[in-house]
Scaffold this active site. Structure first.
Site, PDB file in Angstrom:
ATOM      1  N   ALA A  36       0.893  -1.088  -0.046  1.00  0.00           N
ATOM      2  CA  ALA A  36       0.043  -0.002   0.165  1.00  0.00           C
ATOM      3  C   ALA A  36       0.886   1.168   0.015  1.00  0.00           C
ATOM      4  CB  ALA A  36      -0.881   0.028   1.285  1.00  0.00           C
ATOM      5  N   CYS A  37       0.694   2.003  -1.033  1.00  0.00           N
ATOM      6  CA  CYS A  37       1.518   3.281  -1.154  1.00  0.00           C
ATOM      7  C   CYS A  37       1.036   4.336  -0.059  1.00  0.00           C
ATOM      8  CB  CYS A  37       1.434   3.981  -2.418  1.00  0.00           C
ATOM      9  SG  CYS A  37       2.114   5.253  -2.743  1.00  0.00           S
TER      10      CYS A  37
END
Length: 144
Positions: A36-37
């Protein structure tokens, strides 16, 4: 497999390395992990409440300039949130439905349309998606 390293403060205490995935517990299931950025976590693994956790989370968000501290697109609502503990005693006092033990439920916050038909469609979508992921919507606490 997660490797453990001894914490220096006492016998039998274990400290998880930053990149290790914890075991399944409460609502957390490691099978749901993915990259997840722009996501970070600040917490007490011993479940100790502290204002320092909140201030550390704020500092972390400010340092995530590519996502959290400023919008990726200044014309939309992209932003950041900080998840805090659920005030179980408070929710038990106001919810018109039964709640499971404190660590066995989550709380969602949704901004729904004001139009009755659109709002109803959104509620049904949330409930359908929760069921798809093996979750149960216990109830809604808001003016529908």
């Amino acid at each position: 497999p997660a490797h453990r390293a001894m914490a220096g403060s006492g016998e039998g205490e274990w400290k998880r390395h930053w990149d290790q995935i914890p075991e399944q517990q409460g609502l957390y299931n490691p099978r749901n992990e993915s990259d997840a950025c722009g996501v970070g976590a600040v917490m007490s693994m011993r479940k100790i409440e502290s204002r320092k956790i909140l201030t550390d989370a704020r500092d972390m968000v400010v340092r995530m300039s590519h996502r959290g501290a400023k919008q990726a697109n200044e014309n939309d609502g992209d932003g950041v949130g900080i998840m805090i503990s659920i005030p179980d005693e408070y929710f038990r006092s106001i919810c018109p439905f039964a709640l499971p033990p404190a660590t066995e439920y989550g709380v969602g916050n949704f901004f729904l349309p004001q139009q009755s038909q659109s709002r109803s469609a959104c509620v049904k979508l949330v409930e359908r998606m929760a069921k798809k992921f093996g979750l149960e919507v216990l109830g809604w606490r808001m003016p529908l």
